[in-house]
Scaffold this active site. Sequence first.
Site, PDB file in Angstrom:
ATOM      1  N   GLU A 265     -44.877  -4.821  -9.393  1.00 20.67           N
ATOM      2  CA  GLU A 265     -46.166  -5.440  -9.751  1.00 20.67           C
ATOM      3  C   GLU A 265     -46.920  -5.939  -8.529  1.00 20.67           C
ATOM      4  O   GLU A 265     -48.140  -6.007  -8.540  1.00 20.67           O
ATOM      5  CB  GLU A 265     -45.947  -6.609 -10.728  1.00 20.67           C
ATOM      6  CG  GLU A 265     -46.127  -6.174 -12.162  1.00 20.67           C
ATOM      7  CD  GLU A 265     -46.203  -7.321 -13.166  1.00 20.67           C
ATOM      8  OE1 GLU A 265     -45.970  -7.040 -14.334  1.00 20.67           O
ATOM      9  OE2 GLU A 265     -46.480  -8.480 -12.808  1.00 20.67           O
ATOM     10  N   HIS A 294     -21.311   7.829 -10.158  1.00 22.53           N
ATOM     11  CA  HIS A 294     -20.946   8.956 -11.013  1.00 22.53           C
ATOM     12  C   HIS A 294     -22.102   9.404 -11.891  1.00 22.53           C
ATOM     13  O   HIS A 294     -21.897  10.100 -12.876  1.00 22.53           O
ATOM     14  CB  HIS A 294     -19.725   8.573 -11.861  1.00 22.53           C
ATOM     15  CG  HIS A 294     -18.514   8.292 -11.021  1.00 22.53           C
ATOM     16  ND1 HIS A 294     -17.565   9.246 -10.738  1.00 22.53           N
ATOM     17  CD2 HIS A 294     -18.146   7.169 -10.341  1.00 22.53           C
ATOM     18  CE1 HIS A 294     -16.637   8.716  -9.942  1.00 22.53           C
ATOM     19  NE2 HIS A 294     -16.974   7.460  -9.688  1.00 22.53           N
ATOM     20  N   LYS A 407     -52.784  -4.787 -21.822  1.00 29.44           N
ATOM     21  CA  LYS A 407     -52.697  -5.987 -22.673  1.00 29.44           C
ATOM     22  C   LYS A 407     -53.959  -6.081 -23.539  1.00 29.44           C
ATOM     23  O   LYS A 407     -53.882  -6.349 -24.731  1.00 29.44           O
ATOM     24  CB  LYS A 407     -52.618  -7.251 -21.806  1.00 29.44           C
ATOM     25  CG  LYS A 407     -51.289  -7.535 -21.137  1.00 29.44           C
ATOM     26  CD  LYS A 407     -51.360  -8.925 -20.507  1.00 29.44           C
ATOM     27  CE  LYS A 407     -50.166  -9.313 -19.670  1.00 29.44           C
ATOM     28  NZ  LYS A 407     -50.282 -10.605 -19.018  1.00 29.44           N
TER      29      LYS A 407
HETATM   30  O1  PA5 Z   1     -45.752 -11.578 -12.725  1.00 30.86           O
HETATM   31  C1  PA5 Z   1     -46.615 -11.694 -13.556  1.00 30.86           C
HETATM   32  O2  PA5 Z   1     -47.685 -12.282 -13.325  1.00 30.86           O
HETATM   33  C2  PA5 Z   1     -46.424 -11.119 -14.947  1.00 30.86           C
HETATM   34  O3  PA5 Z   1     -45.236 -10.414 -15.036  1.00 30.86           O
HETATM   35  C3  PA5 Z   1     -46.412 -12.250 -15.967  1.00 30.86           C
HETATM   36  O4  PA5 Z   1     -45.361 -13.122 -15.699  1.00 30.86           O
HETATM   37  C4  PA5 Z   1     -46.294 -11.709 -17.397  1.00 30.86           C
HETATM   38  O5  PA5 Z   1     -47.304 -10.766 -17.642  1.00 30.86           O
HETATM   39  C5  PA5 Z   1     -46.376 -12.845 -18.401  1.00 30.86           C
HETATM   40  O6  PA5 Z   1     -47.574 -13.557 -18.241  1.00 30.86           O
HETATM   41  P1  PA5 Z   1     -47.737 -15.036 -18.800  1.00 30.86           P
HETATM   42  O7  PA5 Z   1     -46.770 -15.908 -18.109  1.00 30.86           O
HETATM   43  O8  PA5 Z   1     -49.149 -15.390 -18.515  1.00 30.86           O
HETATM   44  O9  PA5 Z   1     -47.453 -14.946 -20.280  1.00 30.86           O
END
Ligand code: PA5
Length: 416
Positions: A265, A294, A407
């Site tokens: 990410e 394996h 989303k």
């Molecule tokens: O790293 C990030 O920003 C994302 O993985 C969020 O943690 C994830 O989308 C969840 O978002 P939120 O904490 O706003 O529910």
Amino acid sequence: MSIKLDLRKLESIKNDKEFQLLFEKGMKFAEEIERDDAIGFTDLPEEDRYVKQAKAVAERLPEGIDTLLVLGIGGSALGAKMVRDCFSEELSKKLIVLDNVDPYTIHNVAKSINPEKTVINVISKSGSTVEPISQFKFFYNLFEVELGREETLKRIVITTDISKGNLRKVAEELEILSLEVPENVGGRFSVLTPVGIFPLEYCGIDTELLLKGALKQKLSGKETAVTGAVLDYLFYKQGKNIKVLFIYSDRLYRFGEWYLQLFGESLGKRFDRNGKEVTVGATGVLAKGVTDQHSQVQLYREGPDDKLFAFFKVNKKIDVLIPESFSQFEGFSYLNGKTFSQLMDAECEGTMQALENTGRPLILYQIEEINLETMGGLIYLFELQTAVCGYLYNINPFDQPGVEEGKLIAKKLLGY
Ligand code: PA5
């Protein structure tokens, strides 16, 4: 240092002019990142406020609780899962982290818990993520039917932004216990905030040790983080589009899951900081040693040469002896008197050498032993490394626009 980076056959890369220039640049970036007030994760190792808050909230929860149910996803879930599974023997309560909306799992969790003895910790920085919100609606209802509203509200802790978002409004209006996610710390960098600290501390993990390890790493591990970032950057530029984490430890496997989210990410980006289209980012792949020798090593040795390998080995393991049974048969006696630790190390070394012999680039992280301090060290090391690598790419490692669109479409499909 409890985490040592061994470059093995790549050691000579340190003499390359390009490596040296990037390393210098990376060190400056690391200092800049640690100084920047807009970037909060680097301040967390010195921050004991969240442990104190977690302890204070725990005191206000009902007695006799044996289960904590965390409702959160992505960065709001993976950190707690990683530490829980590494230190499961130290848990004083059952810690369930529900990071999916699969009805099968939700149904089973609902059947397995006793609401009277369970606390719900809903975690969402934005306060609007559909997965924790839907789960919260479900479990609130389940608890309310069984316990009534007053007892249910006593068993909820909301972890969200300090002032913004829908969950903050719920916490304020219904006077629910709440904790804050600092504004300057993004989800995947938030394990050392109340996002990870509260559930772990409440379930018996000594989170001060996590912070202590993170601080040690911060104070003495900058070069390791920058070296890792430069290698990630350089090998990606040379066409190694895949980074394989080969983890020789069952206990650390979820660390790999946590890191892959941080890596993917943060570094997989379409545009650079100047708005130019760059589409960068290596694909992270997780392998477990020795198990995946394996299943994946054939591909890694003889398939496309498009991968950088990072091996993880724990030096101090428990000794479990392989006994002398079946020694009268051929192919059994060479194991007599050896330990599983020796076997695992030999297999790790064998796999590394086999890959090196075919010219595959490989580095090794040697972890002295698994404890809460080294876990804290791993967290800080790879957060800093990821951020520095993002700066080398000239992208923003702290946003995730590619996740947002999916989303929004899903919410639209549900009539939002
Ligand atoms: O790293 C990030 O920003 C994302 O993985 C969020 O943690 C994830 O989308 C969840 O978002 P939120 O904490 O706003 O529910």
